[in-house]
Design a protein around this motif. Sequence first.
Motif, PDB file in Angstrom:
ATOM      1  N   VAL A   2      61.607 -53.530  -1.913  1.00 45.54           N
ATOM      2  CA  VAL A   2      61.813 -53.990  -3.291  1.00 45.54           C
ATOM      3  C   VAL A   2      61.000 -55.271  -3.527  1.00 45.54           C
ATOM      4  O   VAL A   2      61.086 -56.219  -2.750  1.00 45.54           O
ATOM      5  CB  VAL A   2      63.319 -54.292  -3.541  1.00 45.54           C
ATOM      6  CG1 VAL A   2      63.538 -54.680  -4.997  1.00 45.54           C
ATOM      7  CG2 VAL A   2      64.180 -53.113  -3.170  1.00 45.54           C
ATOM      8  N   THR A   4      60.438 -58.602  -5.506  1.00 39.79           N
ATOM      9  CA  THR A   4      61.341 -59.449  -6.304  1.00 39.79           C
ATOM     10  C   THR A   4      60.566 -60.497  -7.116  1.00 39.79           C
ATOM     11  O   THR A   4      59.518 -60.975  -6.684  1.00 39.79           O
ATOM     12  CB  THR A   4      62.372 -60.182  -5.409  1.00 39.79           C
ATOM     13  OG1 THR A   4      61.654 -60.953  -4.469  1.00 39.79           O
ATOM     14  CG2 THR A   4      63.288 -59.214  -4.715  1.00 39.79           C
ATOM     15  N   THR A  88      67.755 -54.126 -10.779  1.00 42.02           N
ATOM     16  CA  THR A  88      66.615 -53.477 -10.130  1.00 42.02           C
ATOM     17  C   THR A  88      66.142 -52.300 -10.987  1.00 42.02           C
ATOM     18  O   THR A  88      66.961 -51.548 -11.508  1.00 42.02           O
ATOM     19  CB  THR A  88      67.033 -52.932  -8.745  1.00 42.02           C
ATOM     20  OG1 THR A  88      67.629 -53.999  -8.023  1.00 42.02           O
ATOM     21  CG2 THR A  88      65.843 -52.386  -7.961  1.00 42.02           C
ATOM     22  N   THR A  90      63.427 -48.863 -11.106  1.00 43.84           N
ATOM     23  CA  THR A  90      62.615 -47.962 -10.280  1.00 43.84           C
ATOM     24  C   THR A  90      61.598 -47.277 -11.177  1.00 43.84           C
ATOM     25  O   THR A  90      61.928 -46.871 -12.296  1.00 43.84           O
ATOM     26  CB  THR A  90      63.518 -46.900  -9.615  1.00 43.84           C
ATOM     27  OG1 THR A  90      64.601 -47.574  -8.975  1.00 43.84           O
ATOM     28  CG2 THR A  90      62.764 -46.067  -8.594  1.00 43.84           C
ATOM     29  N   GLU A  96      60.087 -50.203  -6.596  1.00 45.02           N
ATOM     30  CA  GLU A  96      61.315 -50.874  -7.055  1.00 45.02           C
ATOM     31  C   GLU A  96      61.025 -52.349  -7.293  1.00 45.02           C
ATOM     32  O   GLU A  96      60.378 -53.009  -6.477  1.00 45.02           O
ATOM     33  CB  GLU A  96      62.406 -50.723  -6.001  1.00 45.02           C
ATOM     34  CG  GLU A  96      62.986 -49.313  -5.953  1.00 45.02           C
ATOM     35  CD  GLU A  96      64.201 -49.261  -5.040  1.00 45.02           C
ATOM     36  OE1 GLU A  96      65.256 -48.836  -5.517  1.00 45.02           O
ATOM     37  OE2 GLU A  96      64.070 -49.661  -3.864  1.00 45.02           O
ATOM     38  N   ARG A  98      62.965 -56.030  -8.539  1.00 46.37           N
ATOM     39  CA  ARG A  98      64.261 -56.686  -8.810  1.00 46.37           C
ATOM     40  C   ARG A  98      64.008 -58.079  -9.358  1.00 46.37           C
ATOM     41  O   ARG A  98      63.118 -58.788  -8.875  1.00 46.37           O
ATOM     42  CB  ARG A  98      65.079 -56.789  -7.513  1.00 46.37           C
ATOM     43  CG  ARG A  98      66.459 -57.415  -7.728  1.00 46.37           C
ATOM     44  CD  ARG A  98      67.292 -57.326  -6.486  1.00 46.37           C
ATOM     45  NE  ARG A  98      67.463 -55.958  -6.054  1.00 46.37           N
ATOM     46  CZ  ARG A  98      67.611 -55.580  -4.779  1.00 46.37           C
ATOM     47  NH1 ARG A  98      67.612 -56.487  -3.822  1.00 46.37           N
ATOM     48  NH2 ARG A  98      67.752 -54.309  -4.464  1.00 46.37           N
TER      49      ARG A  98
END
Length: 444
Positions: A2, A4, A88, A90, A96, A98
Amino acid sequence: MVETHEVVIVGAGFAGVSAAKELASHGVDVLLVDKNNYHQFQPLIYQVATAQIANRDVARPLRAIFRRDRSVKVTTAEVTKIDAGTRTVTTSDGLEFRGRILVIATGAEVNFFGIPGADEHAFPLYSLDDAARLRSRLLGALDAADRDRRYVEKGALNVVIVGGGATGVETAGAVAESMREVVPAYLSKEVAASGKVYLVDMLPDILMPFSEKSRKYAAERLRAAGVELKLGVSVTEVRKDGVLLKDGTFIPSRTVVWAGGLKARGLLGDSGLPQGKGGRIDVGPELTVPGFEGVYALGDSANITDAKGQKLPQLGSVAQQSGKWVARNILADLRGGRREPFVYRDKGIMAMIGRGAAIAELGSKHQHFAGPLAFLAWLGVHVALMSGVRERIGAVVSWFWDYGTRRRPQIVVDRPDAYRIDWSEPEQGGKQEQKKQQRARASA
Ligand SMILES: Cc1cc2nc3c(=O)[nH]c(=O)nc-3n(C[C@H](O)[C@H](O)[C@H](O)COP(=O)(O)OP(=O)(O)OC[C@H]3O[C@@H](n4cnc5c(N)ncnc54)[C@H](O)[C@@H]3O)c2cc1C
């Protein structure tokens, strides 16, 4: 894995771009995700469809908008899932992202209200792609009528616009003006004279958010331009060869424009976020989503009630101002300040009908203007709202060219699928149905 960021913004329309710009001016780390690599200026989409201005005048690459904003990363990807609990998102290719803060600014999509055939045969007008498709269809119908006059009887020169809001009215005015003034220059006076524009709405009047004076002026100007208003009657079916109205009238047409309404993106339906009217997310006065810490929704994807308690409409000005406001509240979140309820500054509403004819209700008191002054105000306001100097110059040059010479250099077919028209008779419906249609055709 993910990725960020401090702030993840989904959607780069008026709302998302204005939020990202404001955050960039404070050096906040932002990821801006949009399925297109450009920001589109929706209020002028109908002018792309009627070949008044070029595609490039209403679309500006996002990377150009943010090229000097080092803290903003632009990603072109379609978000297919939102997990509001973990903030989050997708994308369709499985990435992904976040955010410590998640901003939902995905705007709206067309609502066909389940009317049979509308999604298959009508042309919506809410994106650049829609505009290019409609332009190609209008050209396809005109070319067919010019080639063989028998197509006129099959509705080649009937354009039906469904929806009497600003989009429908502006489109009807522009199509009627094109028929009257532009088509004779390219095809023939005979073809132009057979052109017919219908504006259909189930409500008894057009442009409901405007004052009665403005509505009356707009209706008169549309009628003078040759638009037939069919009000107080709903569309029950859109067929490949025309539109059926509730009163039994059938209007043969191969160009049915859908300006009948919007709803929030289907994507929001699976997000678990609280959805209210139109499927939009119900937000609090600070534009946060109740029950979801760190999640904001704004623009056309939200039901916004401002600090004074008034429910705000889905307008570019609301989207832009809410974007800026969200950015300030996010700065308060990140830097330990206090969020403030959204205060909307109502600068008015306007709609274009055609050359020298527009309506404008300006300021918070909505002072009424109509005619050439409102027309110039409309042009000025839209130029000011556009993003990018080149785009502004492009639009102004196109307007001078169009309103001055009645020529349309943009009449190019770039969607051959929409240009091609299936002229075969519809299969469904027995003899009785066909007789009914013939009778209705005769009365339309
Ligand atoms: C034809 C038309 C004419 C209009 N005329 C006027 C006018 O004259 N004056 C006025 O004030 N308002 C007008 N409006 C309304 C105004 O354009 C909207 O209120 C405004 O665009 C809303 O801004 P937004 O940022 O909320 O949404 P949008 O501008 O719709 O932007 C949403 C963005 O989200 C992106 N997106 C959507 N789904 C996804 C996804 N799943 N993944 C990634 N990205 C996604 C889209 O690509 C888009 O860039 C008009 C609207 C239309 C359609």
